[in-house]
Design a protein around this motif. Structure first.
Motif, PDB file in Angstrom:
ATOM      1  N   LEU A  19       0.832  -1.194   0.000  1.00 45.23           N
ATOM      2  CA  LEU A  19       0.000   0.000   0.000  1.00 45.23           C
ATOM      3  C   LEU A  19       0.871   1.250   0.000  1.00 45.23           C
ATOM      4  O   LEU A  19       1.987   1.243   0.516  1.00 45.23           O
ATOM      5  CB  LEU A  19      -0.897   0.035   1.242  1.00 45.23           C
ATOM      6  CG  LEU A  19      -1.922  -1.080   1.438  1.00 45.23           C
ATOM      7  CD1 LEU A  19      -2.629  -0.892   2.774  1.00 45.23           C
ATOM      8  CD2 LEU A  19      -2.928  -1.102   0.295  1.00 45.23           C
ATOM      9  N   ALA A  20       0.329   2.314  -0.561  1.00 44.67           N
ATOM     10  CA  ALA A  20       0.948   3.637  -0.465  1.00 44.67           C
ATOM     11  C   ALA A  20      -0.008   4.541   0.299  1.00 44.67           C
ATOM     12  O   ALA A  20      -1.159   4.718  -0.115  1.00 44.67           O
ATOM     13  CB  ALA A  20       1.216   4.214  -1.855  1.00 44.67           C
ATOM     14  N   ALA A  62       3.017   5.449 -10.067  1.00 44.86           N
ATOM     15  CA  ALA A  62       4.084   4.541  -9.638  1.00 44.86           C
ATOM     16  C   ALA A  62       3.523   3.362  -8.849  1.00 44.86           C
ATOM     17  O   ALA A  62       3.973   2.220  -9.007  1.00 44.86           O
ATOM     18  CB  ALA A  62       5.107   5.297  -8.800  1.00 44.86           C
ATOM     19  N   ALA A  63       2.541   3.624  -7.979  1.00 44.28           N
ATOM     20  CA  ALA A  63       1.919   2.551  -7.206  1.00 44.28           C
ATOM     21  C   ALA A  63       1.243   1.543  -8.126  1.00 44.28           C
ATOM     22  O   ALA A  63       1.336   0.322  -7.920  1.00 44.28           O
ATOM     23  CB  ALA A  63       0.913   3.139  -6.213  1.00 44.28           C
ATOM     24  N   ASP A  64       0.582   2.038  -9.131  1.00 47.32           N
ATOM     25  CA  ASP A  64      -0.054   1.174 -10.123  1.00 47.32           C
ATOM     26  C   ASP A  64       0.999   0.325 -10.831  1.00 47.32           C
ATOM     27  O   ASP A  64       0.874  -0.898 -10.938  1.00 47.32           O
ATOM     28  CB  ASP A  64      -0.812   2.051 -11.118  1.00 47.32           C
ATOM     29  CG  ASP A  64      -1.455   1.274 -12.246  1.00 47.32           C
ATOM     30  OD1 ASP A  64      -1.734   0.071 -12.066  1.00 47.32           O
ATOM     31  OD2 ASP A  64      -1.675   1.873 -13.317  1.00 47.32           O
ATOM     32  N   ALA A  65       2.076   0.970 -11.282  1.00 46.91           N
ATOM     33  CA  ALA A  65       3.127   0.255 -12.015  1.00 46.91           C
ATOM     34  C   ALA A  65       3.831  -0.780 -11.149  1.00 46.91           C
ATOM     35  O   ALA A  65       4.221  -1.853 -11.635  1.00 46.91           O
ATOM     36  CB  ALA A  65       4.149   1.256 -12.563  1.00 46.91           C
ATOM     37  N   ALA A  66       3.991  -0.479  -9.866  1.00 47.87           N
ATOM     38  CA  ALA A  66       4.678  -1.396  -8.952  1.00 47.87           C
ATOM     39  C   ALA A  66       3.771  -2.520  -8.457  1.00 47.87           C
ATOM     40  O   ALA A  66       4.213  -3.375  -7.677  1.00 47.87           O
ATOM     41  CB  ALA A  66       5.248  -0.621  -7.763  1.00 47.87           C
ATOM     42  N   GLY A  67       2.519  -2.507  -8.865  1.00 49.01           N
ATOM     43  CA  GLY A  67       1.600  -3.563  -8.460  1.00 49.01           C
ATOM     44  C   GLY A  67       1.036  -3.392  -7.068  1.00 49.01           C
ATOM     45  O   GLY A  67       0.599  -4.374  -6.447  1.00 49.01           O
ATOM     46  N   THR A  87       3.714  -4.687   3.160  1.00 50.41           N
ATOM     47  CA  THR A  87       4.164  -3.367   3.602  1.00 50.41           C
ATOM     48  C   THR A  87       3.192  -2.266   3.225  1.00 50.41           C
ATOM     49  O   THR A  87       2.622  -2.258   2.124  1.00 50.41           O
ATOM     50  CB  THR A  87       5.544  -3.043   2.978  1.00 50.41           C
ATOM     51  OG1 THR A  87       6.500  -4.001   3.435  1.00 50.41           O
ATOM     52  CG2 THR A  87       6.011  -1.652   3.357  1.00 50.41           C
ATOM     53  N   ALA A  88       3.034  -1.329   4.138  1.00 49.42           N
ATOM     54  CA  ALA A  88       2.331  -0.071   3.854  1.00 49.42           C
ATOM     55  C   ALA A  88       3.364   1.051   3.963  1.00 49.42           C
ATOM     56  O   ALA A  88       3.875   1.308   5.054  1.00 49.42           O
ATOM     57  CB  ALA A  88       1.188   0.152   4.829  1.00 49.42           C
ATOM     58  N   ASP A  96      -1.578  -2.495  -4.099  1.00 44.65           N
ATOM     59  CA  ASP A  96      -2.990  -2.866  -4.019  1.00 44.65           C
ATOM     60  C   ASP A  96      -3.917  -1.669  -3.888  1.00 44.65           C
ATOM     61  O   ASP A  96      -5.110  -1.774  -4.203  1.00 44.65           O
ATOM     62  CB  ASP A  96      -3.203  -3.810  -2.845  1.00 44.65           C
ATOM     63  CG  ASP A  96      -2.433  -5.113  -3.027  1.00 44.65           C
ATOM     64  OD1 ASP A  96      -2.820  -5.895  -3.898  1.00 44.65           O
ATOM     65  OD2 ASP A  96      -1.434  -5.311  -2.323  1.00 44.65           O
ATOM     66  N   ALA A  97      -3.401  -0.540  -3.391  1.00 44.46           N
ATOM     67  CA  ALA A  97      -4.234   0.652  -3.238  1.00 44.46           C
ATOM     68  C   ALA A  97      -3.359   1.834  -2.854  1.00 44.46           C
ATOM     69  O   ALA A  97      -2.221   1.676  -2.395  1.00 44.46           O
ATOM     70  CB  ALA A  97      -5.315   0.440  -2.170  1.00 44.46           C
ATOM     71  N   VAL A  98      -3.913   3.029  -3.040  1.00 46.65           N
ATOM     72  CA  VAL A  98      -3.325   4.272  -2.541  1.00 46.65           C
ATOM     73  C   VAL A  98      -4.343   4.877  -1.582  1.00 46.65           C
ATOM     74  O   VAL A  98      -5.524   5.016  -1.930  1.00 46.65           O
ATOM     75  CB  VAL A  98      -3.024   5.260  -3.682  1.00 46.65           C
ATOM     76  CG1 VAL A  98      -2.470   6.575  -3.128  1.00 46.65           C
ATOM     77  CG2 VAL A  98      -2.045   4.652  -4.677  1.00 46.65           C
TER      78      VAL A  98
END
Length: 265
Positions: free
Chosen positions: A116-117, A134-139, A213-214, A141-143
């Motif tokens: 998570l971010a 970047a969160a989307d590209a890194a796979g 990890t979050a 699960d959510a922002v």
């Protein structure tokens, strides 16, 4: 064809550049073929109105075809009308009005996330858009957006995500302490990105980043305050090998998310 840039309909679309209007209507603005294309593929149900100049519509047959498949009719407008509607100086011929679709925080944790971010007080639209991308590209699960983080439906944020807004769940208006409590209950290790933290490479060598990890990211200028840092399990920093004082928030967040993505895989 809409020809009057001062018509009530055109003004209503233009007002979506304001956060207050977006909050009142639950709508937001999509600009350009890339954003509209992704919306049509991934959240076609959210699109309310579709506008284009005849030239813009002809230039993008894939958007045209997808709109036909999803049953969305285009309203043709003049160049002057499109300029009046758009937030950008040089619109690319196609825009849309869509419903906002924030994700509930319970749904995020019910899906047993591994990455998570969390964005606390991130104020720059370009930074938030890039972190979402970047969160989307890194796979991830959510922002999750907490504190006074910029509205993800701000036109600049939407453009900066380059379509990732439609790919990854985004939680809006969360309370940071609640998010961290839920993350801990779900078995996630909460890591604050902080310039005074421990070395990220050492943590990687110790296997810390392979855990669910979050990541917690703070304000561009001030970082995370002491209360936010106290909620995290640990704080990590990226090493600086050159003479740069620090990294831009979105750049640092991208590296952190990818380090976790590499380690988890």
């Amino acid at each position: 064809m809409l020809e009057n840039p001062r018509s009530p309909r055109v003004r209503a679309v233009a007002k979506l550049a304001k956060r207050s209007t977006r909050q009142d209507t639950g709508l937001f603005l999509l600009e350009g073929p890339q954003a509209v294309r992704e919306a049509l593929h991934y959240r076609a149900d959210a699109i309310v109105d579709l506008y284009a100049t005849p030239t813009g519509w002809e230039k993008h047959p894939d958007v045209r075809e997808r709109a036909e498949q999803t049953g969305h009719e285009v309203q043709f407008v003049t160049e002057d009308v499109l300029h009046a509607m758009a937030d950008t100086v040089t619109p690319q011929g196609i825009i849309a009005v869509a419903r906002q679709f924030p994700t509930g925080i319970r749904d995020v944790f019910a899906a047993e996330p591994r990455l998570l971010a969390i964005c606390e007080e991130v104020r720059d639209p370009g930074n938030l858009g890039t972190i979402i991308r970047a969160a989307d590209a890194a796979g991830a699960d959510a922002v999750i957006l907490s504190g006074r983080t910029v509205d993800p439906y701000n036109p600049k944020v939407v453009r900066s995500t380059t379509g990732s807004l439609f790919h990854i769940p985004i939680v809006v208006g969360a309370e940071l302490s609640d998010v961290v409590d839920r993350a801990h209950a779900a078995g996630l290790h909460v890591i604050a990105a902080d310039i005074n933290g421990d070395d990220l490479l050492q943590a990687r060598a110790q296997g810390v980043l392979s855990r669910p990890t979050a990541w917690l990211f703070g304000n561009e200028a001030r970082g995370l305050d002491s209360e936010a840092l106290a909620l995290a399990d640990q704080a990590l920093k990226l090493p600086i090998y050159g003479r740069a004082e620090s990294l831009n928030l979105a750049t640092a967040a991208s590296v952190c998310l990818y380090e976790s993505a590499f380690s988890q895989r």
